[in-house]
Design a protein around this motif. Sequence first.
Motif, PDB file in Angstrom:
ATOM      1  N   TYR A   4      -9.166   1.166   0.771  1.00 47.90           N
ATOM      2  CA  TYR A   4      -8.999   2.439   0.080  1.00 47.90           C
ATOM      3  C   TYR A   4      -9.932   2.428  -1.127  1.00 47.90           C
ATOM      4  O   TYR A   4      -9.778   1.587  -2.020  1.00 47.90           O
ATOM      5  N   ASP A  39      -7.129   4.904  -8.141  1.00 49.34           N
ATOM      6  CA  ASP A  39      -7.887   6.081  -8.580  1.00 49.34           C
ATOM      7  C   ASP A  39      -8.132   6.056 -10.084  1.00 49.34           C
ATOM      8  O   ASP A  39      -9.243   6.317 -10.560  1.00 49.34           O
ATOM      9  N   TYR A  72       0.854  -1.186   0.000  1.00 51.72           N
ATOM     10  CA  TYR A  72       0.000   0.000   0.000  1.00 51.72           C
ATOM     11  C   TYR A  72       0.892   1.239   0.000  1.00 51.72           C
ATOM     12  O   TYR A  72       1.761   1.386   0.864  1.00 51.72           O
ATOM     13  N   ARG A  79       1.510   5.438  -2.196  1.00 49.55           N
ATOM     14  CA  ARG A  79       0.937   6.457  -3.082  1.00 49.55           C
ATOM     15  C   ARG A  79       0.737   5.900  -4.484  1.00 49.55           C
ATOM     16  O   ARG A  79      -0.212   6.265  -5.183  1.00 49.55           O
ATOM     17  N   GLU A 108      -2.487   3.932  -4.443  1.00 46.68           N
ATOM     18  CA  GLU A 108      -3.635   4.835  -4.466  1.00 46.68           C
ATOM     19  C   GLU A 108      -3.838   5.439  -5.859  1.00 46.68           C
ATOM     20  O   GLU A 108      -4.963   5.526  -6.349  1.00 46.68           O
TER      21      GLU A 108
END
Length: 470
Positions: free
Chosen positions: A192, A166, A157, A159, A162
Amino acid sequence: MIKDNQKRLNRSHVVLDAFVIGISYGLAWYLIIESGIFGERGALPPEMYFLPLPAIILVYLLLYGVFHLYTPKRVQGRRSEFANICKANTIGLLIFTLVLYLVGKNIYYMNFSRSMVAAFFVINILMETLERYLIRRMLHSLRSKGYNQKHILLIGYSRAAEGFIDRVIANPEWGYHIQGILDDHHPLGFQYRQVPVLGSIGQLESFLGENLLDEIAITLSLKEYEHLEQIVAACEKSGVHTKFIPDYNNIIPTRPYTEDLQGLPVVNIRHVPLNNLLNATVKRIMDIFGALAAIIIFSPVMLVAAVLIKLTSPGPLIYSQERVGLHNRTFKMYKFRSMEVQAPSAEKTKWTTPNDPRVTPVGRFIRKTSIDEMPQFFNILKGDMSLVGPRPERPFFVERFKEEIPRYMVKHQVRPGLTGWAQVNGYRGDTSITKRIEHDLYYIENWSLGFDFKILFLTIFKGFINKNAY
């Protein structure tokens, strides 16, 4: 599994391409030879024209494979795909023409319609492009509805994780289904954007053993890279396709590229296409011919401007100012003088302001219409500037901006331009320097000859009149 679906899709795509090539060839024959619409009638019987078609189809299919036209639509952009279609068809046309030339001693070549060959080239490009567009739309529709999904597990996990999640959520047509994340620093059940942590990284082999994954995406944070070798080895052992999404977005805020140095991968922090010698040579040739043509075309305008400046204001006709160009080297940039003659110390550190008393009446007009910039065609011939590129700035402001604006100095990796991507988007004169730099960096990283032509085209329609010029 998605791998099996992709194989079936590729086989179907090859068959469909063969059909499209045949239809394009037949349509070219009908339009040029059979219908007589274009005033050309064939001297050969139809069977002689269609005799080479099986060989043409085979060669073209091989070329499509060479140019990666059967790469999954998830990873190939439309512009790249269209470029590859054009490349493959161009080489196919050259092979076709060469074969006809080699058999040129017999009557078959002498009477084979060149117009039909050219028509086949154009029609086939259009038909192949349309076919791939329809396939892409069909796949996007299916994936948006949950079909043809590619199942992915993220390792770590971060950036990068993420950012990947996204983008997948924002683009359901890509057909990615993220099953979850394996991570050592977040508890089981942590989510997330509804993507859960399924366990620790140590459980990777058990997940791989279930053989329900199409891909593994390694999204470790920078501090966990010591585990990368072990994770890659486990993924390779399982045979599952693995991709690595590095967690350096905040450190390297750009699009890097990798080159091979005798087996050692070297990551270049910024991709600058104009560092390539061929690209730089092509651009320079275009600059020389473009500048010469512009000098000839605009010579009457420049002559009138020169006469008016001389008649209305004492002082030199051409104003030269030191600017910073390629590799931070300074050069003298030429302009038609639009202001009253002033002390050098004042001109180096002052912006022009609205209703600036230093600007002459003729100067106000030539600044507004960009006529004052036309002497820079001679800067282009000298090699100080290019037709298209980031606009150059005075040394005083360069020293200031490089401390205030991140990545400002990157613009000096290419020649400055008479016009640029920032200028045609409205960032000229007294506008945001930050926005200007963002557009300059986009141009530098995405340069192509087509992009230059686009900017020149836009300059003609909305780049000459500068509402921010005072």
